[in-house]
Design a protein around this motif. Sequence first.
Motif, PDB file in Angstrom:
ATOM      1  N   PHE A 202      46.447  37.850  35.904  1.00  0.00           N
ATOM      2  CA  PHE A 202      45.124  38.462  35.758  1.00  0.00           C
ATOM      3  C   PHE A 202      44.278  38.210  37.010  1.00  0.00           C
ATOM      4  N   ILE A 203      44.296  36.967  37.509  1.00  0.00           N
ATOM      5  CA  ILE A 203      43.558  36.637  38.733  1.00  0.00           C
ATOM      6  C   ILE A 203      44.087  37.454  39.910  1.00  0.00           C
ATOM      7  N   TYR A 204      45.409  37.563  40.003  1.00  0.00           N
ATOM      8  CA  TYR A 204      46.024  38.326  41.085  1.00  0.00           C
ATOM      9  C   TYR A 204      45.570  39.781  41.066  1.00  0.00           C
ATOM     10  N   ALA A 205      45.532  40.386  39.886  1.00  0.00           N
ATOM     11  CA  ALA A 205      45.160  41.800  39.777  1.00  0.00           C
ATOM     12  C   ALA A 205      43.717  42.023  40.231  1.00  0.00           C
ATOM     13  N   ILE A 206      42.799  41.165  39.788  1.00  0.00           N
ATOM     14  CA  ILE A 206      41.390  41.324  40.142  1.00  0.00           C
ATOM     15  C   ILE A 206      41.180  41.121  41.642  1.00  0.00           C
ATOM     16  N   ALA A 207      41.771  40.065  42.193  1.00  0.00           N
ATOM     17  CA  ALA A 207      41.588  39.770  43.617  1.00  0.00           C
ATOM     18  C   ALA A 207      42.212  40.850  44.496  1.00  0.00           C
ATOM     19  N   SER A 208      43.330  41.440  44.068  1.00  0.00           N
ATOM     20  CA  SER A 208      43.940  42.522  44.844  1.00  0.00           C
ATOM     21  C   SER A 208      43.029  43.738  44.897  1.00  0.00           C
ATOM     22  N   ALA A 209      42.317  43.991  43.795  1.00  0.00           N
ATOM     23  CA  ALA A 209      41.358  45.097  43.795  1.00  0.00           C
ATOM     24  C   ALA A 209      40.231  44.842  44.795  1.00  0.00           C
TER      25      ALA A 209
ATOM     26  N   ILE B 143      39.509  36.079  52.186  1.00  0.00           N
ATOM     27  CA  ILE B 143      39.120  35.276  51.016  1.00  0.00           C
ATOM     28  C   ILE B 143      39.752  35.836  49.746  1.00  0.00           C
ATOM     29  N   ALA B 144      39.657  37.158  49.575  1.00  0.00           N
ATOM     30  CA  ALA B 144      40.245  37.788  48.388  1.00  0.00           C
ATOM     31  C   ALA B 144      41.759  37.615  48.373  1.00  0.00           C
ATOM     32  N   ARG B 145      42.354  37.685  49.547  1.00  0.00           N
ATOM     33  CA  ARG B 145      43.808  37.508  49.651  1.00  0.00           C
ATOM     34  C   ARG B 145      44.214  36.095  49.242  1.00  0.00           C
ATOM     35  N   PHE B 146      43.411  35.118  49.621  1.00  0.00           N
ATOM     36  CA  PHE B 146      43.682  33.735  49.225  1.00  0.00           C
ATOM     37  C   PHE B 146      43.611  33.582  47.704  1.00  0.00           C
ATOM     38  N   VAL B 147      42.569  34.124  47.087  1.00  0.00           N
ATOM     39  CA  VAL B 147      42.436  34.035  45.626  1.00  0.00           C
ATOM     40  C   VAL B 147      43.610  34.728  44.940  1.00  0.00           C
ATOM     41  N   ALA B 148      43.996  35.897  45.454  1.00  0.00           N
ATOM     42  CA  ALA B 148      45.139  36.609  44.876  1.00  0.00           C
ATOM     43  C   ALA B 148      46.411  35.773  44.960  1.00  0.00           C
ATOM     44  N   SER B 149      46.579  35.062  46.058  1.00  0.00           N
ATOM     45  CA  SER B 149      47.798  34.254  46.222  1.00  0.00           C
ATOM     46  C   SER B 149      47.830  33.082  45.256  1.00  0.00           C
ATOM     47  N   VAL B 150      46.664  32.489  44.974  1.00  0.00           N
ATOM     48  CA  VAL B 150      46.617  31.399  43.994  1.00  0.00           C
ATOM     49  C   VAL B 150      47.046  31.916  42.624  1.00  0.00           C
ATOM     50  N   GLY B 151      46.578  33.105  42.267  1.00  0.00           N
ATOM     51  CA  GLY B 151      47.003  33.686  41.000  1.00  0.00           C
ATOM     52  C   GLY B 151      48.479  34.032  40.982  1.00  0.00           C
ATOM     53  N   ALA B 152      48.974  34.600  42.086  1.00  0.00           N
ATOM     54  CA  ALA B 152      50.383  35.005  42.151  1.00  0.00           C
ATOM     55  C   ALA B 152      51.328  33.817  42.120  1.00  0.00           C
ATOM     56  N   SER B 153      50.842  32.625  42.449  1.00  0.00           N
ATOM     57  CA  SER B 153      51.719  31.453  42.481  1.00  0.00           C
ATOM     58  C   SER B 153      52.377  31.186  41.129  1.00  0.00           C
TER      59      SER B 153
END
Length: 425
Positions: A97-104, A117-127
Amino acid sequence: MAFASVSREPAVRKNPFENGVPGWVPLLLGFLTAVGPISTDIYLPAFPAMEQTFQTDAGNVQMTLSIWFVGLALGQLSVGPLSDRFGRRGPMLVGNFIYAIASAVCAFAPDIVTFSIARFVASVGASASLVVPTACVRDLVPDRNAGAKMLSRLVMVMGVVPILAPMLGGLVVAMTSWRVIFWASAAYGAICVLLVLWLLPETLPFEKRVALSPMTLVTRYLTLLSDRGFSSHALVTGFSTFMQFSYLTAASFVFIKMFGFSPLHFSMLFGVFSVFMIGASQVNGLLVGRIDSSKLLQSAVCVSVLGGAVLLALVVWGQWYAGPTWQRYQVWFIIAAMLLALAPTGIIFPNAMMGALADHPSLAGAAAALAGTMQYVLGALAGVALGQFSTTSALPMAACMFFGTLMMLLMCAFRPKTSSAHPTV
Protein backbone atom coordinates in the motif's frame (compact mmCIF):
# COMPACT_ATOMS: atom_id res chain seq x y z
CA MET A 1 7.32 0.75 9.88
CA ALA A 2 4.54 0.06 12.32
CA PHE A 3 1.85 -2.55 11.93
CA ALA A 4 -0.36 -1.81 14.91
CA SER A 5 -3.49 -2.87 13.04
CA VAL A 6 -2.25 -6.40 12.54
CA SER A 7 -3.96 -8.78 14.96
CA ARG A 8 -1.88 -10.90 17.28
CA GLU A 9 -4.37 -13.71 17.04
CA PRO A 10 -3.31 -16.60 14.86
CA ALA A 11 -4.59 -16.65 11.30
CA VAL A 12 -3.60 -20.29 11.05
CA ARG A 13 -2.11 -22.78 13.47
CA LYS A 14 -0.71 -25.27 10.99
CA ASN A 15 0.81 -25.48 7.54
CA PRO A 16 -1.89 -24.32 5.11
CA PHE A 17 -0.65 -26.82 2.48
CA GLU A 18 -0.38 -30.14 4.30
CA ASN A 19 -0.81 -32.05 1.03
CA GLY A 20 2.01 -30.21 -0.70
CA VAL A 21 2.54 -26.68 -1.92
CA PRO A 22 0.32 -25.97 -4.97
CA GLY A 23 1.99 -24.91 -8.19
CA TRP A 24 0.37 -21.47 -8.10
CA VAL A 25 2.14 -20.48 -4.87
CA PRO A 26 5.58 -19.84 -6.50
CA LEU A 27 3.74 -17.90 -9.23
CA LEU A 28 2.09 -15.68 -6.64
CA LEU A 29 5.26 -15.20 -4.59
CA GLY A 30 7.26 -14.47 -7.74
CA PHE A 31 4.74 -11.85 -8.86
CA LEU A 32 4.89 -10.19 -5.44
CA THR A 33 8.69 -10.26 -5.31
CA ALA A 34 8.85 -8.73 -8.79
CA VAL A 35 7.78 -5.39 -7.28
CA GLY A 36 11.46 -4.82 -6.49
CA PRO A 37 12.97 -5.70 -9.88
CA ILE A 38 10.21 -4.07 -11.92
CA SER A 39 10.59 -0.82 -9.99
CA THR A 40 14.32 -0.90 -10.64
CA ASP A 41 14.23 -1.92 -14.28
CA ILE A 42 11.24 -0.16 -15.77
CA TYR A 43 12.62 3.36 -15.50
CA LEU A 44 16.20 2.67 -16.61
CA PRO A 45 15.46 3.66 -20.25
CA ALA A 46 13.99 6.93 -18.90
CA PHE A 47 17.22 8.14 -17.27
CA PRO A 48 18.22 10.49 -20.13
CA ALA A 49 14.64 11.84 -20.40
CA MET A 50 14.46 12.45 -16.63
CA GLU A 51 17.78 14.26 -16.82
CA GLN A 52 16.21 16.69 -19.29
CA THR A 53 12.88 17.05 -17.45
CA PHE A 54 14.47 17.87 -14.10
CA GLN A 55 17.27 19.89 -15.72
CA THR A 56 19.90 18.06 -13.72
CA ASP A 57 22.96 15.99 -14.53
CA ALA A 58 23.24 12.25 -15.11
CA GLY A 59 24.84 11.66 -11.69
CA ASN A 60 21.76 12.99 -9.86
CA VAL A 61 19.45 10.74 -11.87
CA GLN A 62 21.69 7.75 -11.21
CA MET A 63 21.62 8.67 -7.51
CA THR A 64 17.85 8.03 -7.41
CA LEU A 65 18.68 4.38 -8.04
CA SER A 66 21.05 4.38 -5.05
CA ILE A 67 18.34 6.04 -2.93
CA TRP A 68 15.97 3.26 -3.98
CA PHE A 69 18.50 0.64 -2.86
CA VAL A 70 19.09 2.38 0.50
CA GLY A 71 15.35 2.41 1.19
CA LEU A 72 15.07 -1.28 0.33
CA ALA A 73 17.96 -2.04 2.68
CA LEU A 74 16.57 -0.07 5.64
CA GLY A 75 13.01 -1.28 5.10
CA GLN A 76 14.05 -4.92 5.12
CA LEU A 77 15.76 -4.54 8.50
CA SER A 78 12.42 -3.68 10.10
CA VAL A 79 9.95 -5.68 8.04
CA GLY A 80 11.79 -9.01 8.41
CA PRO A 81 11.56 -9.20 12.22
CA LEU A 82 8.02 -7.80 12.10
CA SER A 83 7.03 -10.67 9.82
CA ASP A 84 8.55 -13.13 12.33
CA ARG A 85 6.44 -11.53 15.08
CA PHE A 86 3.11 -10.74 13.40
CA GLY A 87 3.06 -13.15 10.46
CA ARG A 88 3.66 -12.69 6.75
CA ARG A 89 0.45 -11.18 5.40
CA GLY A 90 0.23 -7.96 7.46
CA PRO A 91 3.63 -6.55 6.46
CA MET A 92 2.94 -7.44 2.82
CA LEU A 93 -0.37 -5.56 2.81
CA VAL A 94 0.99 -2.43 4.46
CA GLY A 95 4.22 -2.42 2.44
CA ASN A 96 2.52 -2.69 -0.94
CA PHE A 97 0.00 0.00 0.00
CA ILE A 98 2.84 2.41 0.88
CA TYR A 99 4.62 1.51 -2.35
CA ALA A 100 1.54 2.24 -4.46
CA ILE A 101 0.91 5.67 -2.90
CA ALA A 102 4.56 6.77 -3.06
CA SER A 103 4.86 5.65 -6.70
CA ALA A 104 1.91 7.87 -7.56
CA VAL A 105 3.75 10.80 -5.94
CA CYS A 106 6.80 10.00 -8.11
CA ALA A 107 4.58 10.29 -11.18
CA PHE A 108 3.89 14.00 -10.68
CA ALA A 109 7.06 15.05 -8.83
CA PRO A 110 8.04 18.59 -9.94
CA ASP A 111 11.76 18.25 -9.23
CA ILE A 112 14.50 15.72 -8.55
CA VAL A 113 14.36 16.29 -4.77
CA THR A 114 10.64 15.50 -4.48
CA PHE A 115 11.09 12.53 -6.78
CA SER A 116 13.98 11.20 -4.68
CA ILE A 117 12.03 11.50 -1.40
CA ALA A 118 8.99 9.74 -2.85
CA ARG A 119 11.24 7.09 -4.36
CA PHE A 120 12.78 6.44 -0.95
CA VAL A 121 9.36 6.01 0.68
CA ALA A 122 8.27 3.69 -2.13
CA SER A 123 11.37 1.56 -1.60
CA VAL A 124 10.68 1.19 2.13
CA GLY A 125 7.22 -0.11 1.27
CA ALA A 126 8.52 -2.40 -1.49
CA SER A 127 11.00 -3.98 0.92
CA ALA A 128 8.20 -6.16 2.32
CA SER A 129 7.84 -7.87 -1.05
CA LEU A 130 11.53 -8.73 -1.10
CA VAL A 131 11.68 -10.23 2.40
CA VAL A 132 8.35 -11.92 3.03
CA PRO A 133 8.07 -14.22 -0.03
CA THR A 134 11.53 -15.68 0.69
CA ALA A 135 10.53 -16.26 4.32
CA CYS A 136 7.31 -17.91 3.07
CA VAL A 137 9.41 -20.36 1.05
CA ARG A 138 11.41 -21.20 4.19
CA ASP A 139 8.14 -21.65 6.13
CA LEU A 140 6.66 -24.01 3.56
CA VAL A 141 9.76 -25.93 2.37
CA PRO A 142 12.31 -26.54 5.16
CA ASP A 143 14.62 -28.76 3.05
CA ARG A 144 17.52 -26.75 1.56
CA ASN A 145 17.57 -28.42 -1.88
CA ALA A 146 13.78 -28.35 -2.20
CA GLY A 147 13.79 -24.71 -1.09
CA ALA A 148 16.42 -23.83 -3.70
CA LYS A 149 14.29 -25.54 -6.36
CA MET A 150 11.19 -23.58 -5.31
CA LEU A 151 13.20 -20.36 -5.27
CA SER A 152 14.33 -21.15 -8.82
CA ARG A 153 10.70 -21.26 -9.92
CA LEU A 154 10.06 -18.04 -8.04
CA VAL A 155 13.04 -16.43 -9.83
CA MET A 156 11.57 -17.50 -13.16
CA VAL A 157 8.26 -15.75 -12.46
CA MET A 158 10.01 -12.81 -10.81
CA GLY A 159 12.18 -12.44 -13.91
CA VAL A 160 9.44 -12.52 -16.56
CA VAL A 161 8.01 -9.17 -15.47
CA PRO A 162 11.40 -7.38 -15.52
CA ILE A 163 11.98 -8.68 -19.06
CA LEU A 164 8.85 -6.85 -20.17
CA ALA A 165 9.33 -3.86 -17.87
CA PRO A 166 12.28 -2.15 -19.61
CA MET A 167 10.67 -2.76 -23.01
CA LEU A 168 7.49 -1.12 -21.78
CA GLY A 169 9.56 1.65 -20.23
CA GLY A 170 11.35 2.20 -23.52
CA LEU A 171 8.04 2.35 -25.39
CA VAL A 172 6.64 4.82 -22.86
CA VAL A 173 9.68 7.09 -23.18
CA ALA A 174 9.47 6.92 -26.99
CA MET A 175 5.72 7.58 -27.20
CA THR A 176 4.77 9.65 -24.15
CA SER A 177 6.08 10.95 -20.81
CA TRP A 178 8.30 8.92 -18.49
CA ARG A 179 5.82 9.81 -15.72
CA VAL A 180 3.42 7.18 -17.03
CA ILE A 181 5.94 4.58 -15.84
CA PHE A 182 5.26 5.51 -12.23
CA TRP A 183 1.49 5.52 -12.63
CA ALA A 184 1.91 1.94 -13.88
CA SER A 185 4.08 1.16 -10.83
CA ALA A 186 1.34 2.51 -8.54
CA ALA A 187 -1.19 0.24 -10.26
CA TYR A 188 1.14 -2.75 -9.81
CA GLY A 189 1.34 -2.06 -6.08
CA ALA A 190 -2.45 -1.87 -5.83
CA ILE A 191 -2.78 -5.22 -7.64
CA CYS A 192 -0.31 -6.77 -5.18
CA VAL A 193 -2.44 -5.56 -2.25
CA LEU A 194 -5.49 -7.28 -3.75
CA LEU A 195 -3.59 -10.52 -4.43
CA VAL A 196 -2.34 -10.71 -0.84
CA LEU A 197 -5.88 -10.10 0.45
CA TRP A 198 -7.47 -12.72 -1.79
CA LEU A 199 -4.87 -15.44 -2.31
CA LEU A 200 -1.91 -15.43 0.08
CA PRO A 201 -2.45 -17.63 3.13
CA GLU A 202 -0.60 -17.05 6.38
CA THR A 203 2.43 -19.39 6.29
CA LEU A 204 3.79 -18.68 9.77
CA PRO A 205 1.77 -20.44 12.50
CA PHE A 206 1.07 -18.41 15.63
CA GLU A 207 3.04 -20.77 17.87
CA LYS A 208 6.18 -20.25 15.76
CA ARG A 209 6.17 -16.47 16.00
CA VAL A 210 8.92 -14.89 18.07
CA ALA A 211 8.99 -11.98 20.48
CA LEU A 212 10.00 -8.54 19.26
CA SER A 213 11.92 -5.96 21.28
CA PRO A 214 14.89 -3.68 20.49
CA MET A 215 17.32 -5.83 22.46
CA THR A 216 15.95 -9.05 20.98
CA LEU A 217 16.25 -7.54 17.52
CA VAL A 218 19.89 -6.54 18.02
CA THR A 219 20.73 -9.94 19.51
CA ARG A 220 19.01 -11.70 16.63
CA TYR A 221 21.01 -9.83 13.99
CA LEU A 222 24.28 -10.29 15.89
CA THR A 223 23.59 -14.02 16.12
CA LEU A 224 23.07 -14.21 12.38
CA LEU A 225 26.14 -12.13 11.55
CA SER A 226 28.33 -14.26 13.81
CA ASP A 227 27.26 -17.41 11.99
CA ARG A 228 29.81 -18.15 9.28
CA GLY A 229 27.35 -20.08 7.13
CA PHE A 230 24.87 -17.22 7.10
CA SER A 231 27.40 -14.42 6.62
CA SER A 232 29.31 -16.05 3.78
CA HIS A 233 26.21 -17.03 1.81
CA ALA A 234 24.54 -13.66 2.43
CA LEU A 235 27.63 -11.84 1.19
CA VAL A 236 27.66 -13.99 -1.95
CA THR A 237 24.14 -12.72 -2.71
CA GLY A 238 25.26 -9.22 -1.70
CA PHE A 239 28.20 -9.04 -4.09
CA SER A 240 26.11 -10.66 -6.80
CA THR A 241 23.76 -7.71 -6.33
CA PHE A 242 26.72 -5.29 -6.38
CA MET A 243 27.73 -6.73 -9.75
CA GLN A 244 24.18 -6.62 -11.16
CA PHE A 245 23.52 -3.09 -9.94
CA SER A 246 26.79 -1.87 -11.41
CA TYR A 247 25.30 -2.98 -14.71
CA LEU A 248 21.84 -1.54 -13.93
CA THR A 249 23.17 1.86 -12.90
CA ALA A 250 25.46 2.43 -15.87
CA ALA A 251 24.09 0.33 -18.73
CA SER A 252 21.49 2.78 -20.04
CA PHE A 253 24.07 5.56 -20.37
CA VAL A 254 26.72 3.21 -21.80
CA PHE A 255 24.50 1.70 -24.47
CA ILE A 256 22.30 4.72 -25.26
CA LYS A 257 24.90 7.49 -25.11
CA MET A 258 28.09 5.61 -26.06
CA PHE A 259 26.86 3.03 -28.53
CA GLY A 260 23.84 4.89 -29.90
CA PHE A 261 21.09 2.45 -28.86
CA SER A 262 17.57 3.87 -28.81
CA PRO A 263 15.66 3.48 -25.50
CA LEU A 264 13.58 0.71 -27.11
CA HIS A 265 16.62 -1.16 -28.45
CA PHE A 266 18.29 -0.88 -25.05
CA SER A 267 15.14 -2.29 -23.46
CA MET A 268 15.24 -5.25 -25.83
CA LEU A 269 18.89 -5.87 -24.95
CA PHE A 270 17.95 -5.71 -21.29
CA GLY A 271 15.31 -8.35 -21.97
CA VAL A 272 17.94 -10.62 -23.54
CA PHE A 273 20.05 -10.41 -20.39
CA SER A 274 17.00 -11.23 -18.26
CA VAL A 275 16.10 -14.23 -20.44
CA PHE A 276 19.54 -15.73 -19.88
CA MET A 277 19.33 -15.17 -16.11
CA ILE A 278 15.90 -16.80 -15.98
CA GLY A 279 17.15 -19.68 -18.14
CA ALA A 280 20.00 -20.24 -15.71
CA SER A 281 17.55 -20.32 -12.79
CA GLN A 282 15.54 -23.03 -14.55
CA VAL A 283 18.68 -25.06 -15.23
CA ASN A 284 19.37 -24.73 -11.52
CA GLY A 285 15.90 -26.09 -10.72
CA LEU A 286 16.62 -29.15 -12.87
CA LEU A 287 20.06 -29.77 -11.37
CA VAL A 288 19.32 -29.22 -7.67
CA GLY A 289 18.91 -32.64 -6.11
CA ARG A 290 21.12 -34.26 -8.74
CA ILE A 291 24.08 -32.01 -7.91
CA ASP A 292 24.70 -30.57 -4.46
CA SER A 293 23.57 -26.94 -4.28
CA SER A 294 26.92 -25.90 -2.80
CA LYS A 295 28.76 -27.22 -5.87
CA LEU A 296 26.29 -25.52 -8.20
CA LEU A 297 26.91 -22.25 -6.40
CA GLN A 298 30.69 -22.56 -6.66
CA SER A 299 30.56 -23.39 -10.36
CA ALA A 300 28.21 -20.50 -11.18
CA VAL A 301 30.41 -18.03 -9.33
CA CYS A 302 33.48 -19.20 -11.28
CA VAL A 303 31.67 -18.67 -14.61
CA SER A 304 30.61 -15.19 -13.49
CA VAL A 305 34.22 -14.31 -12.54
CA LEU A 306 35.35 -15.41 -16.00
CA GLY A 307 32.72 -13.18 -17.63
CA GLY A 308 33.71 -10.21 -15.47
CA ALA A 309 37.40 -10.63 -16.30
CA VAL A 310 36.72 -10.88 -20.05
CA LEU A 311 34.45 -7.83 -19.91
CA LEU A 312 37.08 -5.71 -18.17
CA ALA A 313 39.80 -6.86 -20.58
CA LEU A 314 37.63 -6.03 -23.61
CA VAL A 315 36.80 -2.54 -22.33
CA VAL A 316 40.43 -1.76 -21.46
CA TRP A 317 41.59 -3.04 -24.88
CA GLY A 318 38.92 -1.05 -26.70
CA GLN A 319 39.63 2.17 -24.81
CA TRP A 320 43.41 2.29 -25.03
CA TYR A 321 44.76 -0.14 -27.62
CA ALA A 322 42.19 -1.04 -30.30
CA GLY A 323 41.88 0.62 -33.67
CA PRO A 324 38.78 1.97 -35.46
CA THR A 325 37.83 -1.44 -36.86
CA TRP A 326 37.58 -2.95 -33.38
CA GLN A 327 35.52 -0.04 -32.11
CA ARG A 328 32.82 -0.79 -34.70
CA TYR A 329 32.30 -4.31 -33.34
CA GLN A 330 33.32 -4.05 -29.68
CA VAL A 331 29.74 -3.60 -28.44
CA TRP A 332 28.85 -7.18 -29.46
CA PHE A 333 31.84 -8.64 -27.64
CA ILE A 334 30.98 -6.54 -24.60
CA ILE A 335 27.40 -7.85 -24.65
CA ALA A 336 28.66 -11.47 -24.86
CA ALA A 337 31.00 -10.94 -21.89
CA MET A 338 28.21 -9.31 -19.87
CA LEU A 339 25.98 -12.30 -20.56
CA LEU A 340 28.71 -14.59 -19.24
CA ALA A 341 28.96 -12.54 -16.05
CA LEU A 342 25.24 -11.94 -15.46
CA ALA A 343 23.54 -15.20 -16.51
CA PRO A 344 24.97 -17.30 -13.63
CA THR A 345 23.19 -15.07 -11.10
CA GLY A 346 20.09 -17.17 -11.85
CA ILE A 347 21.95 -20.05 -10.19
CA ILE A 348 23.83 -18.02 -7.60
CA PHE A 349 20.85 -16.34 -5.93
CA PRO A 350 18.62 -19.34 -5.01
CA ASN A 351 21.50 -21.51 -3.80
CA ALA A 352 23.24 -18.77 -1.81
CA MET A 353 19.97 -17.53 -0.27
CA MET A 354 18.89 -21.00 0.85
CA GLY A 355 22.39 -21.53 2.22
CA ALA A 356 21.94 -18.38 4.31
CA LEU A 357 18.51 -19.44 5.62
CA ALA A 358 19.12 -23.17 6.04
CA ASP A 359 20.27 -23.18 9.66
CA HIS A 360 17.82 -20.56 10.97
CA PRO A 361 14.23 -21.80 10.50
CA SER A 362 12.73 -19.76 13.36
CA LEU A 363 14.44 -16.58 12.19
CA ALA A 364 13.62 -16.90 8.50
CA GLY A 365 12.15 -13.40 8.29
CA ALA A 366 15.08 -11.74 10.08
CA ALA A 367 17.61 -13.80 8.12
CA ALA A 368 15.99 -12.95 4.77
CA ALA A 369 15.81 -9.30 5.82
CA LEU A 370 19.45 -9.09 6.86
CA ALA A 371 20.61 -10.88 3.71
CA GLY A 372 18.44 -8.56 1.63
CA THR A 373 19.76 -5.51 3.43
CA MET A 374 23.32 -6.58 2.72
CA GLN A 375 22.38 -6.98 -0.95
CA TYR A 376 20.91 -3.53 -1.30
CA VAL A 377 23.54 -1.75 0.78
CA LEU A 378 26.14 -3.16 -1.59
CA GLY A 379 23.90 -2.31 -4.55
CA ALA A 380 23.64 1.28 -3.31
CA LEU A 381 27.42 1.45 -2.94
CA ALA A 382 27.76 0.35 -6.55
CA GLY A 383 25.44 3.15 -7.63
CA VAL A 384 27.29 5.75 -5.56
CA ALA A 385 30.66 4.59 -6.90
CA LEU A 386 29.52 4.75 -10.51
CA GLY A 387 27.90 8.14 -9.95
CA GLN A 388 31.37 9.60 -9.35
CA PHE A 389 32.49 8.89 -12.92
CA SER A 390 31.49 10.36 -16.25
CA THR A 391 29.12 8.47 -18.54
CA THR A 392 31.49 8.59 -21.50
CA SER A 393 33.26 5.29 -20.79
CA ALA A 394 32.23 1.71 -20.04
CA LEU A 395 35.33 1.21 -17.87
CA PRO A 396 33.75 2.13 -14.48
CA MET A 397 30.88 -0.29 -15.12
CA ALA A 398 33.21 -3.11 -16.18
CA ALA A 399 35.58 -2.56 -13.24
CA CYS A 400 32.74 -2.59 -10.69
CA MET A 401 31.21 -5.71 -12.22
CA PHE A 402 34.54 -7.53 -12.11
CA PHE A 403 35.11 -6.46 -8.49
CA GLY A 404 31.69 -7.90 -7.57
CA THR A 405 32.49 -11.27 -9.15
CA LEU A 406 35.86 -11.46 -7.38
CA MET A 407 34.24 -10.77 -4.01
CA MET A 408 31.67 -13.51 -4.66
CA LEU A 409 34.53 -15.93 -5.24
CA LEU A 410 36.21 -14.82 -2.01
CA MET A 411 32.99 -15.29 -0.01
CA CYS A 412 32.54 -18.76 -1.52
CA ALA A 413 35.99 -19.69 -0.26
CA PHE A 414 35.01 -18.42 3.21
CA ARG A 415 31.94 -20.69 3.47
CA PRO A 416 32.00 -23.56 5.98
CA LYS A 417 32.57 -26.94 4.40
CA THR A 418 29.36 -28.39 5.81
CA SER A 419 26.15 -27.03 7.30
CA SER A 420 25.75 -26.81 11.04
CA ALA A 421 24.79 -30.10 12.57
CA HIS A 422 22.54 -28.31 15.03
CA PRO A 423 20.49 -25.66 13.31
CA THR A 424 19.63 -22.53 15.22
CA VAL A 425 15.98 -22.49 16.25
